[in-house]
Scaffold this active site. Structure first.
Site, PDB file in Angstrom:
ATOM      1  CD  GLU A 455       6.835   0.919  -2.460  1.00 12.65           C
ATOM      2  OE1 GLU A 455       7.618   0.954  -1.493  1.00 12.65           O
ATOM      3  OE2 GLU A 455       5.609   1.024  -2.340  1.00 12.65           O
ATOM      4  CD  GLU A 530       3.068  -2.724  -2.115  1.00 13.49           C
ATOM      5  OE1 GLU A 530       3.970  -3.081  -2.892  1.00 13.49           O
ATOM      6  OE2 GLU A 530       3.294  -2.233  -1.008  1.00 13.49           O
TER       7      GLU A 530
HETATM    8  C1  GAL Z   1       5.169  -0.926   0.331  1.00 13.78           C
HETATM    9  C2  GAL Z   1       6.225  -1.946  -0.077  1.00 13.78           C
HETATM   10  C3  GAL Z   1       5.888  -3.318   0.457  1.00 13.78           C
HETATM   11  C4  GAL Z   1       5.568  -3.213   1.921  1.00 13.78           C
HETATM   12  C5  GAL Z   1       4.403  -2.262   2.098  1.00 13.78           C
HETATM   13  C6  GAL Z   1       3.896  -2.126   3.511  1.00 13.78           C
HETATM   14  O1  GAL Z   1       5.564   0.351   0.135  1.00 13.78           O
HETATM   15  O2  GAL Z   1       6.296  -2.041  -1.465  1.00 13.78           O
HETATM   16  O3  GAL Z   1       6.968  -4.191   0.252  1.00 13.78           O
HETATM   17  O4  GAL Z   1       6.689  -2.760   2.586  1.00 13.78           O
HETATM   18  O5  GAL Z   1       4.825  -0.996   1.660  1.00 13.78           O
HETATM   19  O6  GAL Z   1       2.842  -1.215   3.556  1.00 13.78           O
END
Ligand code: GAL
Length: 856
Positions: A455, A530
């Site tokens: 991100e 993710e």
């Molecule tokens: C994502 C990020 C992670 C964490 C996560 C929490 O966007 O890449 O590091 O912050 O959100 O939901």
């Protein structure tokens, strides 16, 4: 290039791309006598020993309680009086003992990790080593490391997650005392999670001759693999740090390597390559080998080999270097997903930060092994090292245990998410940090994808993406490169994604069909880098509500705006079977980022591309600041910070291990204040159907709709104390049963331990679970008695925990309340001691418990 087979040889090595010079002048070295084939193989140079013990530490700048002590000048000098400094062994995290402070950011765990640390080590190197090269290898130091030997500056490595080497030789006193000084400064670093502070990974002393294999100087690839043979290519870099040119004979023998890192049968007879290396030069020679009938590495049978490379000069073996590796093929396809050795493997991964809960960032292999065993049990087959390179042992364990690894470099590039982010280092260090990661990790069979970021604010930047991907490809063209996008449409529109081999999508899959149809991306394999970000607190259930008392209901439906429940993600995965799979955010709870109870800006970052939502979130954030929640660790974990499974563990297990007969009921059945009220009951099973009974009365049989239902729900069960039983079916046949019961009052404590025998050194830990039970031996949910921990004998308590994200009791405390019936105590052997020790736990009004641990 020569390529010939010798009758009767299992395999052979030939030299490629190097002139065979000086062969006649070099005598073959005698085989080394008495090689113990049972010896544990360690990676790298043969004379590599732990340099963790007996350091001195002092802290300046910001102090644990918030005061400041000015940093004196000249602490690198030999003459400094360090007699009163704290004596310790590494790995060390200077902030994990706390105290937790309400005035500190929840985002970084409310722990006092900002400060300036000085470490000093006095050590002797014998006179007999004169003429050798002496190096110190740091696996990771947080952050802005600067290193001196005997007052002479050796160098710096600012990024706390990179491993690096310092050459001590020029300033070393042989036959006398030396002082190594390391300065770290976390005041210059910001983070979105708890980064830890200090020399938090292992340190090694490496001794070599002047002619030796370079740092991470071997690179093994297996470009052609069939059932009959695997071609193994070895690129070996040999450094000549001596004053005269040499002819060096380089040879490699390959052995099988078992799961305990012991060498087995030899599979390749060595052939040689002879290279001439000028004084001060480094030459890379390429060898090639064939392993016949190779045993492939995969996640079920993680077969490995070890290449033992020798360098011989003037008939003397001057270096031996071990490189464990595996033989496997990786294919990433846009239509058939990911293929390991030609077979589709759905990536069932979890993202994890590097802390080990109550142990903090201080690396400990027992702690990590325990985590990986729990993940394996759940059916997790892949790890994402979010958002930085891991401790090297993570990759060693992943190789041994059969995990795939998404090895990630950065959370930001040129533009930081925080003020003092990697943006400060980007220009000068991006290439060095990327190379450090790839050179260190590229022989691990577990590493299947390199990630250049998560991100990052520059994710639409075509040139930057191309450039960084280029650096990695140059160092390792055998694995694909990805990047985790939270703005996947933006990244694709700009064309940045063209530079990647695999598209990494964090959360946002809605536009997937559009991009699958786009000519630029229709052949781009895509992975959920993710997913989910479901949040919950173990053992808390609030019926209709999801959030209460800074805890989160464990019905596994709560999630932040960008997230989804596990079930929703499973449905998405089923809709897009061409996706390679997913990495769930996260396997374990971690220190920091207590979303949605973070009173700092983390939550906002996820909406940086959607200004309308940003305004709404800013308001929520303001309210949160006013309330100032005590939360200091995340709620994202499938497993809590103490390593206890939340209900979600069983939801993932039911989907990820369909062959395992299992069924799990939630919530617990202790609702004395809710008699006659509705308590929804959810059931997770690897079966396809289940029948629920309350006090032997059937509440009906329910069936999952394939690709739609991942749980079975009875949402109008009127609570009455007693027994809830579920019988699961698969294909019409009884498959698994689970029973929960209303328990009596808490009556006793009981203990279970992951291992009753531990090793002699203080890296080996036993994890003891304390259960609060009624007199029938049922764990009493919603019980929080204060538990006191005592150790008698040659053992000691390292940390205690209970998985409660709002607890501000130091992890070093020897008493803490159980959280929903469970607590954890982590113990080890006292330094230099052996024998049996007793761990006792007691609590007022409850029967005490004890367990004996044997320290071998
Ligand atoms: C994502 C990020 C992670 C964490 C996560 C929490 O966007 O890449 O590091 O912050 O959100 O939901």
């Amino acid at each position: 290039m020569k390529n010939f087979l010798l009758t009767g040889m299992l395999a052979l090595l030939v030299c490629i791309g190097q002139p065979e010079i000086g062969f006649a002048q070099i005598k073959t070295a005698k085989p080394r006598a008495g090689i113990n084939t049972k010896a544990i193989v360690t990676m790298g140079a043969s004379d590599r020993r732990s340099f963790d013990n007996d350091w001195l530490f002092s802290r300046f700048g910001l102090q644990p309680q918030g005061t400041t002590i000015p940093e004196p000048q000249g602490l690198e000098q030999v003459a400094v009086n360090d007699a009163s400094w704290q004596k310790l062994d590494l790995p060390h995290d200077w902030a994990i003992q706390g105290p937790f402070r309400m005035d500190l950011a929840g985002e970084t765990g409310k722990l006092p990790w900002k400060g300036i640390g000085w470490y000093r080590k006095h050590f002797n190197i014998p006179e007999a080593d004169r003429g050798k090269r002496i190096f110190v290898d740091f696996d990771g130091a947080m952050a802005y490391a600067r290193v001196w030997l005997n007052g002479h500056y050796l160098g710096t490595w600012p990024y706390g997650y990179s491993s690096f080497r310092m050459d001590l030789t020029p300033y070393l006193k042989f036959g006398g005392e030396n002082v190594l000084a390391v300065n770290l400064n976390t005041e210059k670093w910001d983070s979105r999670w708890y980064p830890g502070a200090g020399i938090y990974r292992h340190v090694w002393l490496v001794k070599t001759n002047q002619v030796h294999i370079g740092h991470w100087g071997t690179y093994i690839t297996t470009p052609e693999i069939s059932k009959n043979a695997a071609k193994v290519k070895l690129a070996i870099s040999v450094d000549n740090q001596g004053l005269i040119p040499v002819n060096a004979l380089v040879s490699t023998d390959v052995y099988e390597l078992n799961a305990s890192n012991q060498r087995g049968a030899k599979v390749i007879s060595a052939k040689r390559s002879v290279i001439r290396i000028g004084a001060g030069d480094s030459v890379t020679t390429n060898l090639q080998a064939f392993i016949f009938h190779p045993k492939l590495w995969d996640i079920v049978s993680p077969n490995r080999y070890v290449a033992e490379t020798s360098v011989i000069v003037n008939g003397k073996v001057v270096d031996i270097y071990n490189t464990p590796f595996g033989v496997r093929t990786l294919q990433f396809t846009a239509d058939k997903g990911f293929l390991l050795n030609g077979k589709r493997v759905a990536v069932q991964g979890t993202c994890n930060h590097h802390d080990l809960g109550a142990l903090g960032a201080a690396f400990n292999i027992s702690g990590l092994r325990r985590q990986l065993k729990i993940l394996k049990e759940m059916g997790c087959n892949a790890l994402r090292t979010s958002h930085n390179p891991p401790a090297p042992e993570l990759l060693e364990l992943a190789d041994q245990m059969g995990f795939l690894v998404w090895d990630e470099a950065f959370d930001c590039w040129k533009h930081g998410k925080k003020k003092l982010d990697y943006n400060q280092l980007y220009d000068e260090w991006n290439e060095k940090d990327l190379k450090a990661m790839v050179h260190r990790d590229r022989n691990h069979p577990s590493v299947f994808i390199w990630s250049i970021g998560n991100e990052v604010m520059d994710q639409r930047d075509v040139e930057m993406t191309k450039y960084l991907a280029g650096v990695v490809h140059e160092e390792d063209p055998t694995r694909p490169i990805s990047n985790g996008y939270n703005d996947p449409d933006g990244g694709r529109e700009s064309g940045a994604v063209v530079a990647l081999d695999v598209m990494g999508v964090n959360y946002f899959f809605s536009q997937q069909p559009k991009w699958d149809a786009d000519p630029r991306y229709k052949n781009k394999p895509t992975i959920g880098s993710e997913t989910a970000s479901c949040v919950s607190s173990r053992g808390e259930y609030f019926g209709e509500k999801e959030y209460q008392n800074w805890q989160i209901s464990s019905y596994d439906t709560a999630k932040p705006g960008w997230g989804c429940s596990p079930d929703e993600q499973f449905r998405t995965n089923a809709k897009f079977p061409n996706l390679l799979g997913e990495f769930v955010w996260t396997g374990f709870d971690y220190l920091g980022e207590p979303t949605p109870y973070g009173s700092d800006e983390t939550n906002l970052l996820n909406f940086r591309n959607d200004p309308s939502k940003k305004a709404e979130l800013e308001q929520k954030l303001e309210e949160m600041r006013i309330h100032n929640p005590p939360s200091r660790s995340s709620y994202f974990g499938i497993v809590d910070l103490a390593g206890f499974s939340k209900d979600r563990f069983y939801l993932y297990q039911s989907h990820w291990r369909p062959e395992l007969p299992m069924v799990h009921i939630l919530p617990h059945w202790n609702w004395a204040e809710k008699i006659g009220e509705n308590i929804p009951v959810h059931v997770y099973t690897s079966g396809d159907e289940a029948e629920l009974f309350v006090n032997d009365k059937s509440m009906g049989r329910k069936k999952k709709k394939p690709d739609v239902d991942y749980r079975l729900i009875w949402d109008s069960i009127k609570y009455e104390p007693g027994t809830v039983k579920v019988v699961a079916y698969k294909n019409g046949k009884e498959w698994a049963t689970d029973i929960i019961k209303t328990t009596g009052q808490a009556a006793k404590l009981s203990l279970s331990v992951d291992r009753t025998v531990i090793g002699p050194d203080d890296y080996d830990l036993a994890f003891i679970t304390v259960k609060v039970e009624d007199k029938e031996g049922l764990i009493v949910p919603r019980s929080h008695p204060l538990v006191k921990f005592i150790v008698e004998g040659p053992g000691e308590i390292v940390a205690t925990d209970n998985g409660d994200a709002t607890s501000l009791i130091s992890f070093k405390s020897h008493e803490r309340p159980a959280f929903n019936g469970l607590a954890l105590v982590i113990v080890r052997t006292k330094k230099g001691m052996k024998g049996k020790f007793r761990v006792k736990v007691n609590s007022d009004g409850l029967e005490a418990a004890a367990v004996t641990i044997v320290a071998k």
